[in-house]
Design a protein around this motif. Structure first.
Motif, PDB file in Angstrom:
ATOM      1  N   PRO A  50      61.440  -0.216 -11.141  1.00  0.00           N
ATOM      2  CA  PRO A  50      61.962   0.178 -12.626  1.00  0.00           C
ATOM      3  C   PRO A  50      62.272   1.483 -12.160  1.00  0.00           C
ATOM      4  N   GLY A  51      64.132   1.795 -12.855  1.00  0.00           N
ATOM      5  CA  GLY A  51      64.783   2.624 -12.153  1.00  0.00           C
ATOM      6  C   GLY A  51      65.082   3.471 -11.718  1.00  0.00           C
ATOM      7  N   GLY A  52      65.169   2.060 -10.367  1.00  0.00           N
ATOM      8  CA  GLY A  52      65.412   1.752  -9.277  1.00  0.00           C
ATOM      9  C   GLY A  52      67.332   2.490  -8.873  1.00  0.00           C
ATOM     10  N   ASN A  53      68.322   1.632  -9.780  1.00  0.00           N
ATOM     11  CA  ASN A  53      69.169   1.768 -10.333  1.00  0.00           C
ATOM     12  C   ASN A  53      69.430   3.000 -10.980  1.00  0.00           C
ATOM     13  N   ILE A  54      69.426   3.891 -11.304  1.00  0.00           N
ATOM     14  CA  ILE A  54      69.054   5.590 -11.510  1.00  0.00           C
ATOM     15  C   ILE A  54      69.800   5.786 -10.656  1.00  0.00           C
ATOM     16  N   ASP A  55      71.378   6.409  -9.998  1.00  0.00           N
ATOM     17  CA  ASP A  55      71.947   7.983  -9.280  1.00  0.00           C
ATOM     18  C   ASP A  55      72.822   8.936 -10.382  1.00  0.00           C
ATOM     19  N   VAL A  56      72.792   9.184  -9.229  1.00  0.00           N
ATOM     20  CA  VAL A  56      73.396  10.701  -9.385  1.00  0.00           C
ATOM     21  C   VAL A  56      74.796  10.529 -11.279  1.00  0.00           C
ATOM     22  N   ALA A  57      75.318   9.792 -10.991  1.00  0.00           N
ATOM     23  CA  ALA A  57      76.687   8.805 -11.761  1.00  0.00           C
ATOM     24  C   ALA A  57      75.737   9.279 -13.554  1.00  0.00           C
ATOM     25  N   ALA A  58      74.594   8.145 -12.913  1.00  0.00           N
ATOM     26  CA  ALA A  58      73.765   7.481 -14.087  1.00  0.00           C
ATOM     27  C   ALA A  58      73.482   8.730 -14.977  1.00  0.00           C
ATOM     28  N   ILE A  59      72.841   9.825 -14.819  1.00  0.00           N
ATOM     29  CA  ILE A  59      72.423  10.996 -14.843  1.00  0.00           C
ATOM     30  C   ILE A  59      73.265  11.875 -16.136  1.00  0.00           C
ATOM     31  N   LYS A  60      74.485  12.417 -15.180  1.00  0.00           N
ATOM     32  CA  LYS A  60      75.470  12.994 -14.959  1.00  0.00           C
ATOM     33  C   LYS A  60      76.455  12.412 -16.729  1.00  0.00           C
ATOM     34  N   LYS A  61      76.189  11.031 -16.483  1.00  0.00           N
ATOM     35  CA  LYS A  61      76.944  10.156 -17.978  1.00  0.00           C
ATOM     36  C   LYS A  61      76.584  10.534 -19.512  1.00  0.00           C
ATOM     37  N   PRO A  62      77.777  10.770 -20.481  1.00  0.00           N
ATOM     38  CA  PRO A  62      77.285  10.812 -21.568  1.00  0.00           C
ATOM     39  C   PRO A  62      76.079  10.117 -22.090  1.00  0.00           C
ATOM     40  N   THR A  63      75.422  10.295 -22.547  1.00  0.00           N
ATOM     41  CA  THR A  63      74.397   9.850 -23.376  1.00  0.00           C
ATOM     42  C   THR A  63      74.682   9.614 -24.974  1.00  0.00           C
ATOM     43  N   ASN A  64      74.982   8.001 -24.694  1.00  0.00           N
ATOM     44  CA  ASN A  64      75.749   7.290 -26.536  1.00  0.00           C
ATOM     45  C   ASN A  64      73.862   7.391 -27.059  1.00  0.00           C
ATOM     46  N   LEU A  65      74.483   8.163 -28.490  1.00  0.00           N
ATOM     47  CA  LEU A  65      73.368   8.658 -28.892  1.00  0.00           C
ATOM     48  C   LEU A  65      73.009   7.704 -30.032  1.00  0.00           C
ATOM     49  N   SER A  66      73.499   6.648 -30.803  1.00  0.00           N
ATOM     50  CA  SER A  66      73.952   5.526 -31.430  1.00  0.00           C
ATOM     51  C   SER A  66      73.237   4.874 -30.239  1.00  0.00           C
ATOM     52  N   LYS A  67      72.388   4.690 -29.612  1.00  0.00           N
ATOM     53  CA  LYS A  67      71.150   3.311 -28.929  1.00  0.00           C
ATOM     54  C   LYS A  67      70.712   4.546 -28.456  1.00  0.00           C
ATOM     55  N   ARG A  68      70.300   6.199 -28.330  1.00  0.00           N
ATOM     56  CA  ARG A  68      69.140   6.075 -28.372  1.00  0.00           C
ATOM     57  C   ARG A  68      68.136   6.429 -28.664  1.00  0.00           C
ATOM     58  N   ARG A  69      66.262   5.821 -28.426  1.00  0.00           N
ATOM     59  CA  ARG A  69      65.138   5.533 -28.751  1.00  0.00           C
ATOM     60  C   ARG A  69      63.930   6.197 -29.048  1.00  0.00           C
ATOM     61  N   THR A  70      64.642   7.304 -27.837  1.00  0.00           N
ATOM     62  CA  THR A  70      63.017   8.519 -27.441  1.00  0.00           C
ATOM     63  C   THR A  70      64.317   9.332 -28.587  1.00  0.00           C
ATOM     64  N   LYS A  71      62.851  10.162 -29.292  1.00  0.00           N
ATOM     65  CA  LYS A  71      63.050  10.808 -30.247  1.00  0.00           C
ATOM     66  C   LYS A  71      62.475  11.940 -29.109  1.00  0.00           C
ATOM     67  N   ILE A  72      63.056  13.765 -29.472  1.00  0.00           N
ATOM     68  CA  ILE A  72      62.007  15.110 -28.960  1.00  0.00           C
ATOM     69  C   ILE A  72      61.474  15.434 -30.199  1.00  0.00           C
TER      70      ILE A  72
END
Length: 155
Positions: A17-39
């Motif tokens: 799980p998470g093995g498909n995450i790379d630097v480009a995915a991390i730097k990509k702007p977050t689509n806030l409308s799909k965020r389910r995690t709360k801070i």
């Protein structure tokens, strides 16, 4: 290749799980409308002015927690008003969580100025609501006057 060397191409590497995450995915702007995690950020004196609240929103705060164990209702209302102003400044929707204070039940003081007592599993201890009583390992005072009428045997 020696016997002790391993040729990794012979082994299948599992897709973790998470093995498909790379630097480009991390730097990509977050689509806030799909965020389910709360801070969740607990608000206090260090961060309850509008500029600090705006910084928290910019950093990703989605829920503001008010701790009602500290402060008074007027102070929390003023902070809520500032939070609403900061959210309006950023056109952001911020959830508000009120952490209300529950009843505090404290043990009384110990006899002979003892700082602590050792309780032993399966031994009986008696609780008294006479807060002036100086306790020991067999009997303790507690600060909740309605204790006897608030619980039933076995609780």
């Amino acid at each position: 290749m020696s016997d002790k060397q391993i040729q990794y191409s012979e082994y299948k590497v599992p897709n973790l799980p998470g093995g498909n995450i790379d630097v480009a995915a991390i730097k990509k702007p977050t689509n806030l409308s799909k965020r389910r995690t709360k801070i969740v950020c607990t608000l206090g004196p260090a961060c309850w002015e509008v500029p600090q609240l705006v910084k928290l929103i910019d950093a990703g705060m989605t829920v503001a927690r008010f701790n009602f164990s500290h402060g008074d209702h007027e102070g929390h209302k003023a902070c809520l008003d500032r939070l609403r102003q900061a959210a309006a400044n950023k056109s952001a929707h911020i959830g508000v969580m009120l952490d209300t204070k529950g009843p505090e039940i404290r043990s009384g003081f110990f006899a002979n100025d003892a700082k602590k007592i050792d309780l032993v599993k399966n031994e009986t201890i008696i609780l008294t609501t006479d807060y002036a009583f100086k306790g020991d390992k067999t009997k303790l005072a507690c600060s909740y006057p309605a204790l006897a009428t608030s619980v039933t045997p076995g609780q």
